[in-house]
Scaffold this motif. Structure first.
Motif, PDB file in Angstrom:
ATOM      1  N   ARG A  79       0.887  -0.976   0.025  1.00 42.76           N
ATOM      2  CA  ARG A  79       0.235   0.123  -0.181  1.00 42.76           C
ATOM      3  C   ARG A  79       1.182   1.606  -0.103  1.00 42.76           C
ATOM      4  N   PHE A  80       0.342   2.854   0.206  1.00 42.78           N
ATOM      5  CA  PHE A  80       0.089   4.168  -0.522  1.00 42.78           C
ATOM      6  C   PHE A  80      -0.202   4.520   0.390  1.00 42.78           C
ATOM      7  N   LEU A  81       1.082   5.385   1.477  1.00 40.86           N
ATOM      8  CA  LEU A  81       0.262   6.206   2.429  1.00 40.86           C
ATOM      9  C   LEU A  81      -0.369   7.472   2.201  1.00 40.86           C
ATOM     10  N   VAL A  82      -1.407   8.538   3.096  1.00 36.75           N
ATOM     11  CA  VAL A  82      -1.284   9.628   2.552  1.00 36.75           C
ATOM     12  C   VAL A  82      -2.083  10.185   3.559  1.00 36.75           C
ATOM     13  N   GLY A  83      -1.583  11.322   4.090  1.00 33.44           N
ATOM     14  CA  GLY A  83      -2.745  12.069   5.463  1.00 33.44           C
ATOM     15  C   GLY A  83      -1.332  12.438   7.130  1.00 33.44           C
ATOM     16  N   ALA A  84      -2.546  13.150   7.833  1.00 31.26           N
ATOM     17  CA  ALA A  84      -1.283  13.224   9.124  1.00 31.26           C
ATOM     18  C   ALA A  84      -2.430  12.391   9.953  1.00 31.26           C
ATOM     19  N   VAL A  85      -1.575  12.198  11.123  1.00 28.15           N
ATOM     20  CA  VAL A  85      -2.604  11.763  12.173  1.00 28.15           C
ATOM     21  C   VAL A  85      -1.396  12.555  13.610  1.00 28.15           C
ATOM     22  N   GLU A  86      -2.921  12.637  15.328  1.00 26.14           N
ATOM     23  CA  GLU A  86      -2.020  12.852  15.959  1.00 26.14           C
ATOM     24  C   GLU A  86      -2.474  12.005  16.767  1.00 26.14           C
ATOM     25  N   ASP A  87      -1.272  10.280  17.695  1.00 28.41           N
ATOM     26  CA  ASP A  87      -1.987   9.492  17.787  1.00 28.41           C
ATOM     27  C   ASP A  87      -1.623   9.836  19.677  1.00 28.41           C
ATOM     28  N   PRO A  88      -2.948   9.561  20.496  1.00 29.77           N
ATOM     29  CA  PRO A  88      -2.045  10.084  21.944  1.00 29.77           C
ATOM     30  C   PRO A  88      -1.805   8.551  22.568  1.00 29.77           C
ATOM     31  N   ILE A  89      -1.167   7.926  22.073  1.00 28.76           N
ATOM     32  CA  ILE A  89       0.165   6.557  22.823  1.00 28.76           C
ATOM     33  C   ILE A  89       0.924   7.470  23.377  1.00 28.76           C
ATOM     34  N   ALA A 426       6.046  -5.586  11.358  1.00 28.75           N
ATOM     35  CA  ALA A 426       6.481  -5.164   9.511  1.00 28.75           C
ATOM     36  C   ALA A 426       4.885  -4.694   9.000  1.00 28.75           C
ATOM     37  N   ASP A 427       4.228  -5.111   9.869  1.00 28.96           N
ATOM     38  CA  ASP A 427       2.594  -5.203   9.496  1.00 28.96           C
ATOM     39  C   ASP A 427       1.852  -5.995   8.380  1.00 28.96           C
ATOM     40  N   ARG A 428       2.850  -7.475   8.147  1.00 24.78           N
ATOM     41  CA  ARG A 428       1.893  -8.043   7.287  1.00 24.78           C
ATOM     42  C   ARG A 428       2.177  -9.575   8.594  1.00 24.78           C
ATOM     43  N   SER A 429       1.632 -10.622   7.797  1.00 22.88           N
ATOM     44  CA  SER A 429       1.593 -11.660   9.164  1.00 22.88           C
ATOM     45  C   SER A 429       3.239 -12.892   8.388  1.00 22.88           C
ATOM     46  N   SER A 430       3.177 -12.978   9.800  1.00 23.87           N
ATOM     47  CA  SER A 430       4.750 -13.609   9.383  1.00 23.87           C
ATOM     48  C   SER A 430       4.790 -15.147   8.916  1.00 23.87           C
ATOM     49  N   PRO A 431       5.865 -15.495   8.672  1.00 23.80           N
ATOM     50  CA  PRO A 431       4.986 -16.876   7.958  1.00 23.80           C
ATOM     51  C   PRO A 431       5.749 -17.810   9.206  1.00 23.80           C
ATOM     52  N   ASP A 432       5.092 -19.137   9.609  1.00 26.36           N
ATOM     53  CA  ASP A 432       5.014 -19.825  10.585  1.00 26.36           C
ATOM     54  C   ASP A 432       7.026 -20.616  10.606  1.00 26.36           C
ATOM     55  N   ALA A 433       7.351 -20.619  11.795  1.00 30.41           N
ATOM     56  CA  ALA A 433       8.741 -21.412  11.780  1.00 30.41           C
ATOM     57  C   ALA A 433       8.487 -22.921  10.639  1.00 30.41           C
ATOM     58  N   GLY A 434       9.501 -22.670  10.337  1.00 26.82           N
ATOM     59  CA  GLY A 434       9.714 -24.232   9.793  1.00 26.82           C
ATOM     60  C   GLY A 434       8.981 -23.561   8.009  1.00 26.82           C
ATOM     61  N   SER A 435       8.771 -22.729   7.432  1.00 25.64           N
ATOM     62  CA  SER A 435       8.369 -22.495   6.365  1.00 25.64           C
ATOM     63  C   SER A 435       8.848 -21.926   5.379  1.00 25.64           C
ATOM     64  N   GLY A 436      10.480 -21.884   5.688  1.00 23.41           N
ATOM     65  CA  GLY A 436      11.752 -21.772   4.718  1.00 23.41           C
ATOM     66  C   GLY A 436      11.227 -20.306   4.504  1.00 23.41           C
ATOM     67  N   THR A 437      10.026 -19.437   4.571  1.00 28.29           N
ATOM     68  CA  THR A 437       9.840 -18.071   4.326  1.00 28.29           C
ATOM     69  C   THR A 437      10.374 -17.139   4.950  1.00 28.29           C
ATOM     70  N   THR A 438      11.398 -15.862   4.839  1.00 32.67           N
ATOM     71  CA  THR A 438      11.235 -15.270   6.063  1.00 32.67           C
ATOM     72  C   THR A 438      10.346 -13.761   5.454  1.00 32.67           C
ATOM     73  N   LEU A 439      10.119 -12.891   6.604  1.00 33.96           N
ATOM     74  CA  LEU A 439       8.983 -11.615   6.399  1.00 33.96           C
ATOM     75  C   LEU A 439       9.599 -10.808   6.099  1.00 33.96           C
ATOM     76  N   GLN A 440       9.202  -9.769   4.391  1.00 33.02           N
ATOM     77  CA  GLN A 440       9.782  -8.220   3.837  1.00 33.02           C
ATOM     78  C   GLN A 440       9.653  -7.952   5.052  1.00 33.02           C
ATOM     79  N   PRO A 441      10.060  -6.794   4.325  1.00 32.31           N
ATOM     80  CA  PRO A 441      10.355  -5.648   5.026  1.00 32.31           C
ATOM     81  C   PRO A 441       9.641  -5.422   5.881  1.00 32.31           C
ATOM     82  N   GLY A 442       8.174  -4.999   5.182  1.00 32.97           N
ATOM     83  CA  GLY A 442       7.322  -4.666   5.854  1.00 32.97           C
ATOM     84  C   GLY A 442       6.551  -3.701   5.284  1.00 32.97           C
ATOM     85  N   LEU A 443       4.608  -3.501   5.341  1.00 30.17           N
ATOM     86  CA  LEU A 443       3.588  -3.244   4.468  1.00 30.17           C
ATOM     87  C   LEU A 443       3.812  -1.822   4.740  1.00 30.17           C
ATOM     88  N   PRO A 444       3.878  -0.469   4.272  1.00 34.79           N
ATOM     89  CA  PRO A 444       4.264   1.160   4.728  1.00 34.79           C
ATOM     90  C   PRO A 444       2.747   1.210   6.223  1.00 34.79           C
TER      91      PRO A 444
END
Length: 472
Positions: A79-89, A426-444
């Motif tokens: 995805r690509f992102l647009v906008g601004a946010v003030e997060d009260p965290i 990373a904000d995308r589903s992580s492959p389970d251990a044993g899948s042999g596939t690593t997590l991509q750097p992440g959705l924006p």
């Protein structure tokens, strides 16, 4: 006794930071910190203990936000992102702004009516499927679309990248607004923009390549918004419409997101803030003996320091994990506006930095799986996907392998395998251990999370390695 146990300490710390393991019992049932429980290990019975990191700090890595739909690996849910946010965290609120970039592919053909149309008979709009919302959901967002002034290399661009645009006159109409809760938003482009770009839009030569050479794409901003909205990088399109009936879509080709964090407020007491988009992560270190540990955490009362040297030298490890929990309760408590939306991440990344020694084995040699090397010094570890969003967890399959190799090295008088372990959103589903596939750097993403960095009584944790050991 601590010198006799130094080899075990090295193993525990070298491997611990890497993984979140599932140990014999659920880790939530195990007390944080290796304390009196470890002193009583004996009798050949398996015992499960927690080893908190000796050092915990923040780290930063600017995340990948650019994508090209023709490049491998395909990122169908990017995805690509647009906008601004003030997060009260945080207090004051965390202020984050995102600018989106979109380029579209050429067409090898057009309907005859559109190919020969005059500008007055055509309208143009951007069609953007909404896939993400962070911020106030009940307020419309005024957006502005600008032409990029040159071809942009968006492929694998990172969040600090930006591309020049003609900011004098928007390509969008003056009243362009979107609703962040719509599943599909449309942004009308000005009639004179269609007229200015008609010859390029109607150019289908070289299977659309001529169009792509002369059409650099768009910059999309919403500087006064109260939310960041994400749009599908694969399914967005520029649409031409003839006489209100006949349409032709120019499919999305490339996208990127520029993300700026305007405030860096401290996390609530007892927590560390991980920040998506800004690339703020958590760095963990395990060191190899009581003296080394205490030098790392001199501000922690002596009775609450990790006690790796309380483990017996003659022990075997049957299970291991490292878990970095997320305090979703504290996050919810800091969101009082019912119209404020803060999505939880779908996944995390755990990166383990190998020691630079020439005899340190490769990532594939350590774990017996290809594709884990992020670079020459870093192993990207598969995580247990079901642990997200509540925790970043690397399971026993990988952790135990790490411990076994570390035991062998320490017994031979060598160093442990890894130095620092870093955790990022990373904000995308992580492959389970044993899948042999690593997590991509992440959705924006722009979402933050809170990681508790100590228990209520001030003891280290709760990020920890959980080990099941059996004294011999």
């Amino acid at each position: 006794m601590s010198m006799r146990l130094s080899w075990l300490c090295a193993v525990l710390v070298g491997g611990a930071a890497l993984f979140s393991l599932s140990a014999c019992s659920d880790s939530s049932d195990v007390g944080l910190g290796v304390g009196p429980e470890a002193d009583s290990l004996g009798g050949g019975e398996p015992q499960t203990v927690d080893v908190p990191p000796a050092h915990l700090d923040t780290t930063r890595e600017v995340p990948l936000t650019g994508d090209n739909n023709r490049e491998s690996p395909a990122r169908s849910n990017w995805r690509f992102l647009v906008g601004a946010v003030e997060d009260p965290i945080t207090t004051p609120a965390l202020h984050v702004e995102a600018h989106g970039y979109l380029d579209v592919a050429g067409r090898s053909s057009l309907p005859d009516e559109i190919a020969t149309a005059v500008a007055d008979s055509l309208t143009a709009e951007l069609r953007l499927p909404v896939t993400y919302l962070h911020g106030v959901s009940d307020a419309p967002i005024a957006v502005e679309v600008y032409d990029l002034s040159e071809e942009a290399v968006m492929d694998s661009a990172r969040a600090d990248a930006s591309f020049p645009a003609d900011m004098g006159m928007p390509a969008s109409v003056d009243t362009a607004q979107i609703s962040p809760t719509d599943s599909l938003v449309t942004i009308q482009l000005r009639p004179d923009w269609v007229a200015d770009n008609l010859s390029v839009l109607q150019n289908t030569s070289n299977n659309g390549e001529s169009f792509e050479e002369n059409f650099p794409g768009f910059k999309i901003v919403a500087p006064n918004s109260e939310a960041v909205v994400g749009f599908s990088s694969l399914n967005s399109a520029l649409r031409l419409t003839y006489a209100d009936t006949l349409t032709a879509d120019y499919a999305a080709l490339k996208s990127a997101t520029h993300i700026e964090q305007h405030t860096a407020a401290p996390a609530p007491d007892g927590h560390t803030l991980l920040q998506g988009g800004a690339g703020v992560g958590l760095a963990l270190e395990w060191v190899y003996g009581s003296a080394d540990i205490r030098s790392k955490i001199t501000d922690t009362p002596a009775g609450q320091r990790p006690r790796l040297d309380s483990l017996p030298t003659t022990a075997t490890t049957s299970r291991a994990e490292i878990q970095v929990p997320v305090d979703t309760v504290a996050m919810n408590d800091r969101t009082t506006n019912p119209d404020f939306s803060r999505p939880l991440p779908n996944g995390y990344r755990v990166l383990a930095t190998r020691r630079p020694d020439a005899n340190t084995p490769t990532c594939s040699s350590i774990f017996g799986v290809l594709g884990l090397a992020s670079d020459d010094e870093t192993c990207a570890l598969p995580l247990v996907s079901t642990a997200a969003p509540g925790a970043a967890l690397v399971g026993n399959e990988y952790a135990l392998s790490l411990f076994e190799r570390s035991f062998q090295r320490i017994r031979a008088g060598d160093s442990s395998l890894f130095t620092t372990f870093r955790v990022f959103i990373a904000d995308r589903s992580s492959p389970d251990a044993g899948s042999g596939t690593t997590l991509q750097p992440g959705l924006p993403t722009t979402v933050p999370v809170l990681v508790p960095d100590r228990t209520a009584d001030g003891a280290p944790g709760p990020p920890r390695a959980t080990l099941t050991v059996t004294p011999l």
